[in-house]
Design an enzyme around this catalytic site. Structure first.
Site, PDB file in Angstrom:
ATOM      1  N   LYS A   1      27.374  52.620  45.527  1.00  0.00           N
ATOM      2  CA  LYS A   1      28.817  52.634  45.243  1.00  0.00           C
ATOM      3  C   LYS A   1      29.375  54.052  45.265  1.00  0.00           C
ATOM      4  O   LYS A   1      30.515  54.269  45.661  1.00  0.00           O
ATOM      5  CB  LYS A   1      29.098  51.991  43.896  1.00  0.00           C
ATOM      6  CG  LYS A   1      28.880  50.477  43.904  1.00  0.00           C
ATOM      7  CD  LYS A   1      29.281  49.870  42.575  1.00  0.00           C
ATOM      8  CE  LYS A   1      28.712  48.482  42.446  1.00  0.00           C
ATOM      9  NZ  LYS A   1      29.659  47.446  42.138  1.00  0.00           N
TER      10      LYS A   1
ATOM     11  N   GLU B   1      34.348  55.212  35.963  1.00  0.00           N
ATOM     12  CA  GLU B   1      35.626  54.962  36.622  1.00  0.00           C
ATOM     13  C   GLU B   1      36.649  54.704  35.534  1.00  0.00           C
ATOM     14  O   GLU B   1      36.299  54.230  34.452  1.00  0.00           O
ATOM     15  CB  GLU B   1      35.548  53.672  37.471  1.00  0.00           C
ATOM     16  CG  GLU B   1      35.089  53.857  38.883  1.00  0.00           C
ATOM     17  CD  GLU B   1      34.972  52.531  39.625  1.00  0.00           C
ATOM     18  OE1 GLU B   1      35.533  51.499  39.168  1.00  0.00           O
ATOM     19  OE2 GLU B   1      34.306  52.515  40.662  1.00  0.00           O
TER      20      GLU B   1
ATOM     21  N   HIS C   1      32.944  39.524  35.007  1.00  0.00           N
ATOM     22  CA  HIS C   1      33.056  40.197  36.304  1.00  0.00           C
ATOM     23  C   HIS C   1      32.499  39.382  37.452  1.00  0.00           C
ATOM     24  O   HIS C   1      32.217  39.905  38.524  1.00  0.00           O
ATOM     25  CB  HIS C   1      32.380  41.574  36.277  1.00  0.00           C
ATOM     26  CG  HIS C   1      32.827  42.411  35.131  1.00  0.00           C
ATOM     27  ND1 HIS C   1      34.153  42.716  34.904  1.00  0.00           N
ATOM     28  CD2 HIS C   1      32.134  42.986  34.121  1.00  0.00           C
ATOM     29  CE1 HIS C   1      34.243  43.452  33.818  1.00  0.00           C
ATOM     30  NE2 HIS C   1      33.045  43.623  33.309  1.00  0.00           N
TER      31      HIS C   1
ATOM     32  N   ARG D   1      27.958  41.235  53.398  1.00  0.00           N
ATOM     33  CA  ARG D   1      27.317  39.928  53.592  1.00  0.00           C
ATOM     34  C   ARG D   1      28.410  38.890  53.766  1.00  0.00           C
ATOM     35  O   ARG D   1      29.590  39.209  53.610  1.00  0.00           O
ATOM     36  CB  ARG D   1      26.512  39.573  52.344  1.00  0.00           C
ATOM     37  CG  ARG D   1      27.415  39.588  51.122  1.00  0.00           C
ATOM     38  CD  ARG D   1      26.813  38.999  49.875  1.00  0.00           C
ATOM     39  NE  ARG D   1      27.814  38.857  48.839  1.00  0.00           N
ATOM     40  CZ  ARG D   1      28.063  39.756  47.885  1.00  0.00           C
ATOM     41  NH1 ARG D   1      27.375  40.865  47.826  1.00  0.00           N
ATOM     42  NH2 ARG D   1      29.010  39.529  46.995  1.00  0.00           N
TER      43      ARG D   1
HETATM   44  P1  ADP Z   1      29.728  44.127  41.343  1.00  0.00           P
HETATM   45  O1  ADP Z   1      29.249  44.917  42.521  1.00  0.00           O
HETATM   46  O2  ADP Z   1      28.740  44.068  40.233  1.00  0.00           O
HETATM   47  O3  ADP Z   1      30.297  42.805  41.723  1.00  0.00           O
HETATM   48  P2  ADP Z   1      32.343  45.393  41.368  1.00  0.00           P
HETATM   49  O4  ADP Z   1      32.438  46.864  41.417  1.00  0.00           O
HETATM   50  O5  ADP Z   1      32.572  44.656  42.634  1.00  0.00           O
HETATM   51  O6  ADP Z   1      30.929  44.997  40.731  1.00  0.00           O
HETATM   52  O7  ADP Z   1      33.330  44.821  40.267  1.00  0.00           O
HETATM   53  C1  ADP Z   1      33.332  43.470  39.903  1.00  0.00           C
HETATM   54  C2  ADP Z   1      34.492  43.183  38.973  1.00  0.00           C
HETATM   55  O8  ADP Z   1      34.436  44.027  37.826  1.00  0.00           O
HETATM   56  C3  ADP Z   1      35.864  43.428  39.565  1.00  0.00           C
HETATM   57  O9  ADP Z   1      36.340  42.335  40.310  1.00  0.00           O
HETATM   58  C4  ADP Z   1      36.687  43.648  38.295  1.00  0.00           C
HETATM   59  O10 ADP Z   1      36.981  42.443  37.637  1.00  0.00           O
HETATM   60  C5  ADP Z   1      35.740  44.415  37.416  1.00  0.00           C
HETATM   61  N1  ADP Z   1      35.914  45.875  37.602  1.00  0.00           N
HETATM   62  C6  ADP Z   1      35.117  46.696  38.307  1.00  0.00           C
HETATM   63  N2  ADP Z   1      35.570  47.961  38.254  1.00  0.00           N
HETATM   64  C7  ADP Z   1      36.689  47.957  37.500  1.00  0.00           C
HETATM   65  C8  ADP Z   1      37.625  48.945  37.057  1.00  0.00           C
HETATM   66  N3  ADP Z   1      37.481  50.226  37.378  1.00  0.00           N
HETATM   67  N4  ADP Z   1      38.664  48.545  36.288  1.00  0.00           N
HETATM   68  C9  ADP Z   1      38.815  47.242  35.943  1.00  0.00           C
HETATM   69  N5  ADP Z   1      37.967  46.271  36.308  1.00  0.00           N
HETATM   70  C10 ADP Z   1      36.914  46.602  37.083  1.00  0.00           C
END
Ligand code: ADP
Length: 501
Positions: free
Chosen positions: A116, A200, A235, A292
């Site tokens: 990431k 973040e 999430h 994917r």
């Molecule tokens: P993963 O790879 O584990 O799926 P992601 O980075 O795609 O994680 O994030 C999944 C979810 O987590 C997002 O859809 C959101 O709901 C929440 N999320 C991730 N980062 C943030 C952020 N900086 N602020 C608010 N919610 C977040």
């Protein structure tokens, strides 16, 4: 096009890929663990090979065994589905080394998108907004505290190699930071073998809006518009839709262009998803690349008419995209509900066991991507996703009403599923109004309990019938045998148990 591929997955996505193979005239070889001998994907495939004991590390994650099986079966390519080895760069490399086409992006792209932090740096350098935060690994606590102070609380600690919502911790104030950092590091190390974490800014009540991308090996990239996936629990997505109720034409165009730019910046090929967060002021920020086919790809297929899985095969076979961005159009609205083997009233506790009775919904605009059948024993070893219920309508409201009705028609007896929860969710006034964000489930469904189900009587009757049907003998064929043999769910009587479900 390939003449034979190996599907290195199980459940509904393996069935989905096999379906695409059938339509293309490609022979589909399945693999299965000892726990999956009687799984639907095994029966649906043209050939099936046992690859080991139930634990994923010994079967669906066993790179060597899968490659060896693909070679022995004389497959030309491997489709990894989602989860398991789908985003594993070493697996993509191993396929290449064995002269097998990996149906997905290259190992190098997977390495970049799987990190990431690396993806954040690459995307930011291409001029695309990313969520404010660190672009290198979190180090000493003093430095992390200073960074958090700068971003302003709440912040979120994330694993650089994370996925599936694991390794993330929301931090509301400086007093919690050190502890959350340690916990996230521990979880990341355990789940991903790497304890690199970073910070973040935590956006409050954003929407999750992602774009489906197709990119061929000849430099052509198109997007197939967006999906909104804001309805999540821990999430992880539960309900998805396309289009997003939050986007107007102007924002859609801007985000679509950003998604294509991300694709080019990371050198992405095949089908992929560029994820963004959209804040309450409609600012969007790049979140991550999902390298994917996504669980929620059907909503895109329903509104664009493009078959994402067939496109994956064609791209991997070296074909050029047969259309340009201007040729991609949208019609109507699609919704997807994920059906999990979980008890939503008991904190979504997994619920394995035998499905005594199953009746899938039908009707105009209803699609069911499923990996189960009546009489099937849901194993405990894997992800609890059973099926995905998808509806299409000219308008969001039509799609929603179809979904509500389809959920009412959908009966699974024997295990707990998320069906009752989804029934209430799609009727919630905020959902009806399209007022969705990632806090939707906590805001509206905290401590949810099922009221007396209206289908109770029907269920009781069905259960009586199911008790008899469950006694039907299950015949499955051995390794490598052709799938001509009759399968049990075609023979179990007038209810069409499990058929097409
Ligand atoms: P993963 O790879 O584990 O799926 P992601 O980075 O795609 O994680 O994030 C999944 C979810 O987590 C997002 O859809 C959101 O709901 C929440 N999320 C991730 N980062 C943030 C952020 N900086 N602020 C608010 N919610 C977040």
């Amino acid at each position: 096009m390939f003449s034979k591929i190996l599907v290195a997955n199980r459940g509904e996505i393996a069935c989905r890929v096999i379906r695409a193979c059938r339509e293309l005239g490609v022979t589909a070889a399945a693999v299965y663990s000892e726990a999956d001998r009687a799984a639907l994907h095994v029966a649906r495939a043209d050939e099936a090979y046992c690859i080991g004991p139930p634990p994923p590390l010994e079967s669906y994650l066993n790179i060597e065994k899968i490659i060896e099986t693909a070679k022995a079966a004389r497959a030309e390519a491997i489709h990894p589905g989602y989860g398991f080895l789908a985003e594993n760069a070493a697996f993509a490399d191993a396929c290449a080394a064995a002269s097998l086409a990996f149906i997905g992006p290259s190992g190098d792209t997977l390495r970049l998108s799987g990190d990431k932090l690396g993806a954040r740096r690459t995307v930011a350098a291409a001029g695309i907004p990313i969520i404010p935060g660190m672009s290198a690994a979190a180090g000493e606590i003093a430095e992390v505290l200073a960074e958090a102070e700068k971003l302003g609380y709440p912040v979120i600690v994330k694993a650089a190699g994370g996925g599936g919502g694991k390794g993330m911790r929301i931090v509301c104030g400086e007093g919690e930071l050190a502890e959350c950092l340690e916990a996230a590091r521990r979880e990341a190390l355990g789940a991903f073998g790497d304890d690199t974490v970073y910070l973040e800014k935590y956006l409050e009540r954003p929407r999750h809006v992602e774009f489906q991308i197709l990119a061929d090996n000849h430099g052509n990239v198109v997007h197939l518009f967006e999906r909104e996936c804001s309805i999540q629990r821990r999430h992880q997505k539960i309900v998805e839709e396309s289009p997003s109720p939050a986007l107007d034409a102007k924002l859609r165009k801007k985000m679509g262009e950003a998604a294509v730019a991300v694709t080019r910046a990371v050198g992405y090929t095949n089908a992929g998803t560029m994820e963004f967060m959209l804040d309450e002021d409609k600012n969007f920020y790049f979140l991550e690349v999902n390298a994917r086919v996504q669980v929620e790809h059907p909503v895109t297929e329903m509104v664009t008419g493009v078959d994402v899985v067939k496109a994956q095969l064609a791209i991997a076979a070296g074909e050029k995209l047969p259309f340009a961005q201007k040729d991609v159009s949208r019609r109507g609205h699609a919704l997807e509900c994920r059906i999990y083997a979980e008890d939503a009233a008991a904190n979504f506790l997994p619920s394995a066991g035998k499905i005594l009775f199953l009746r899938g919904p039908r009707g105009p605009g209803v699609r069911l991507d499923s990996g189960i059948y009546g009489g099937y024993d849901v194993p405990v070893h894997y992800d609890p996703i059973l099926a995905k219920l998808v509806t299409w309508g000219e308008s969001r409201e039509e799609a929603r009403r179809r979904m509500a009705e389809a959920i009412r028609e959908y009966i699974i007896i024997g295990i707990k599923t998320t069906i009752p929860f989804l029934r209430d969710l799609v009727e919630h006034p905020a959902f009806v109004a399209g007022e969705t964000n990632t806090a939707f489930v906590t805001d509206h469904f905290d401590g949810w309990r099922e009221e007396v189900p209206e289908v109770f009587v029907e269920k009781a009757l069905a259960a009586a019938a199911a008790a008899e049907l469950a006694a039907a003998p299950a015949k499955f064929y051995a390794d490598g045998e052709r799938a001509a043999a009759p399968t049990p769910w075609r023979t179990v009587g007038p209810w069409e148990v499990g058929r097409g479900a």
